[in-house]
Design a protein around this motif. Structure first.
Motif, PDB file in Angstrom:
ATOM      1  N   PRO A   1       3.416  66.041 -30.497  1.00 38.00           N
ATOM      2  CA  PRO A   1       3.541  67.219 -31.369  1.00 38.00           C
ATOM      3  C   PRO A   1       5.011  67.509 -31.665  1.00 38.00           C
ATOM      4  N   ARG A   2       5.332  67.682 -32.922  1.00 38.10           N
ATOM      5  CA  ARG A   2       6.719  67.947 -33.318  1.00 38.10           C
ATOM      6  C   ARG A   2       7.016  69.429 -33.483  1.00 38.10           C
TER       7      ARG A   2
ATOM      8  N   THR B   1      -2.244  74.821 -16.339  1.00 38.45           N
ATOM      9  CA  THR B   1      -2.497  73.467 -16.821  1.00 38.45           C
ATOM     10  C   THR B   1      -1.190  72.888 -17.354  1.00 38.45           C
ATOM     11  N   LEU B   2      -1.204  71.590 -17.578  1.00 41.43           N
ATOM     12  CA  LEU B   2      -0.107  70.918 -18.266  1.00 41.43           C
ATOM     13  C   LEU B   2      -0.662  70.391 -19.576  1.00 41.43           C
ATOM     14  N   SER B   3      -0.195  70.932 -20.678  1.00 38.91           N
ATOM     15  CA  SER B   3      -0.709  70.541 -21.988  1.00 38.91           C
ATOM     16  C   SER B   3       0.171  69.467 -22.600  1.00 38.91           C
ATOM     17  N   LEU B   4      -0.344  68.806 -23.626  1.00 39.79           N
ATOM     18  CA  LEU B   4       0.439  67.809 -24.339  1.00 39.79           C
ATOM     19  C   LEU B   4       1.660  68.460 -24.990  1.00 39.79           C
ATOM     20  N   GLY B   5       1.503  69.686 -25.497  1.00 37.96           N
ATOM     21  CA  GLY B   5       2.628  70.381 -26.088  1.00 37.96           C
ATOM     22  C   GLY B   5       3.730  70.669 -25.078  1.00 37.96           C
ATOM     23  N   GLN B   6       3.351  71.060 -23.868  1.00 38.75           N
ATOM     24  CA  GLN B   6       4.354  71.293 -22.821  1.00 38.75           C
ATOM     25  C   GLN B   6       5.056  69.999 -22.437  1.00 38.75           C
TER      26      GLN B   6
ATOM     27  N   ALA C   1      -3.801  68.021 -20.705  1.00 32.62           N
ATOM     28  CA  ALA C   1      -4.745  68.387 -21.764  1.00 32.62           C
ATOM     29  C   ALA C   1      -4.313  67.760 -23.084  1.00 32.62           C
ATOM     30  N   GLY C   2      -5.206  66.964 -23.674  1.00 29.70           N
ATOM     31  CA  GLY C   2      -4.919  66.325 -24.947  1.00 29.70           C
ATOM     32  C   GLY C   2      -4.401  64.915 -24.830  1.00 29.70           C
TER      33      GLY C   2
END
Length: 513
Positions: free
Chosen positions: A45-46, A68-73, A120-121
């Motif tokens: 994600p940009r 949680t640890l998201s892809l954005g993080q 996540a993701g």
């Protein structure tokens, strides 16, 4: 090859610099990005979540733990640690890409990998991060955290959402710095860790650095060609998860990559130093980590002349993301002064403790003050526990500081120059030759935090090389028995002094209240 022998053989002196005969071969300068040619890109994600937390708040304490640890993080951590933040275009079409973390010579030899368990993701697996296209490429499918935990003799890896692994490609740095580059691997990865830890703490991801692991096994999991690239550090990240399942030993992998240049020059001294500092079994890694370290002195002596510094600033103003994106090594300092509060805040930030598998306090901070309001020009030692400067000598040392910094004007023009020194012989006695990695890493991390503090407060910083023996001699007798490890200059930029380049990513704005 011992650490002491390596350090002495790669020390700079006026004679060694003038007789080296080394020239830069521009036609074989290595490419800045590692590119896997047979693996598809997984774009990150940009549009990044803003890092609204204040820089000094992030350095002082961790944010509440994330659920949680998201892809954005994860994308934010990777971008602010190793991403391409700006670019500069020259007449004729030449372009230089700059990264979030400083690197000696802007050579960027530190590579980043991620072992994903629960993000996540993103599917579980082992990934390589390429800053060039801001994308991941999956090297292995499935959860590899158990294999990494076994190699590091640290079961926490199995229980945390992800582990980031930093490696170094020798040739990217040896192209310019030759055999001395082994020091730079840890300066630069330490500087990157300063960013990574600050962002991880700001996002509540509780990062923890692991420096003790079975080198050969971690290299094997990553599929590295160890004649060219080796693992340096691991960082566990994110919330606790269900334990990663154990399984059979992972198969070897060997994905094709784009050649860095048409030819390379090898420096056997680096391979010998790395081999001397390896750990070969999990039991050896565990025993190494359990060694006890005790500093010779943690507070100044009773007769020391101390200058108490103002309390560090509680806030810098902009959120953490701003100085991370604005950072760029200062190329020219003016002679404008810093305030005592600005210097004291930078020293406090540089020496903040961090979570790791080995004790801190391996390096000591000395400095030459040239222009700081309320502090006489002179030579000092900083004591973090007392937040005070020990006065070693007063006087104008601008010319001397420039000479110590390999006769570079930056060392004399800066408002203050930090010299990190360490008792290398004592560190190696306790931690073996791997202790040499630790001393250089801690100095690089401290230097990276000095960068963060400087840019958060609106002035600049630059890492410099130095004449090893002359630095120790200058600060002696106080520094007797120590070795020079790293140097960072601080000050306000002169005209055209800082590289200014445009951002290529979008920071999401917070909604209006």
């Amino acid at each position: 090859m011992t650490a002491r022998e390596y350090h002495d053989r790669t020390a700079h002196s006026p004679a060694s610099v003038r007789t080296s005969g080394h020239t830069l071969e521009w036609d074989i300068k290595p490419f800045q990005f590692k590119v896997y040619t047979d693996l598809p890109a997984i774009p990150l994600p940009r549009e990044l979540e803003p890092l609204g937390i204040d820089t000094f708040a992030a350095l002082a304490a961790r944010a509440p733990a994330a659920a949680t640890l998201s892809l954005g993080q994860l994308a934010a951590v990777l971008f602010y640690a190793a991403g391409v933040t700006r670019k500069k275009t020259y007449p004729g079409g030449g372009e230089i890409l700059f990264r979030a973390a400083a690197s000696t010579g802007a050579l960027y030899q530190t590579e980043v990998y991620v072992a994903v368990g629960e993000v996540a993701g993103l599917e579980a697996g082992l990934y390589h991060f390429c800053p060039g296209d801001f994308a991941l490429r999956r090297l292995r499918g499935g959860d590899v955290r158990a294999a990494l935990a076994a190699s590091a003799a640290d079961d926490s890896i199995r229980h945390r959402a992800a582990t980031i692994l930093l490696t170094a490609i020798y040739w990217r740095n040896t192209w310019k710095y030759q055999a001395r580059a082994y020091r730079h691997l840890f300066w630069d990865s330490g500087t990157m860790l300063a960013n990574l830890l600050a962002v991880g703490d700001a996002l509540g991801l509780a990062p923890r650095v692991l420096t003790g692991f079975v080198d050969g096994e971690v290299d094997r999991v990553l599929g590295l060609d160890t004649a060219h690239e080796v693992a340096l550090e691991l960082v566990v990240l994110g919330p606790e998860t269900a334990a990663a399942p154990t399984g059979p030993r992972l198969d070897a992998i060997d994905h094709a990559t784009l050649p860095l240049s048409s030819s390379e020059v090898d420096y056997p001294l680096i391979h010998e130093m790395h081999a001397a500092s390896r750990l070969d079994t999990a039991a050896a890694a565990r025993a190494w980590r359990d060694r006890e370290w005790s500093r010779v002195a943690v507070m100044p002596g009773a007769t020391a002349k101390l200058l108490k510094l103002p309390p560090p600033r509680g806030r810098a103003g902009p959120g953490l993301g701003a100085p991370l994106q604005r950072r760029g090594s200062t190329r020219q300092f003016g002679h404008a002064s810093l305030t005592a509060e600005e210097l004291g805040t930078t020293l406090w930030a540089a020496m903040r403790p961090f979570e790791a598998d080995v004790p801190p306090d391996l390096v000591d901070l000395y400095l030459i003050v040239n222009a700081v309001d309320g502090i006489a020009a002179g030579a000092y030692c900083y004591w973090p526990g007392a937040h005070a400067l020990e006065i070693l000598a007063t006087g104008d040392f601008r010319n001397r500081s420039a000479d110590l910094c390999l006769e570079q004007p930056l060392g004399g023009d800066a408002a203050a120059v930090i010299y990190w020194l360490a008792r290398l012989d004592e560190i190696v006695r306790v931690f073996g030759d791997r202790g040499y990695r630790l001393a250089n890493l801690e100095a690089g991390l401290a230097g990276g935090r000095a960068y963060l503090a400087a840019y958060a407060q609106g002035f600049g910083a630059s890492g410099l090389t130095f004449y090893d023996g002359h630095v120790v001699e200058f600060f002696s007798p106080h520094a007797a028995g120590k070795d020079a490890v790293f140097v960072t200059a601080l000050g306000r930029s002169g005209v055209g002094g800082r590289v200014t380049i445009e951002s290529n990513l979008i920071t999401r704005r917070r909604p209006s209240a």
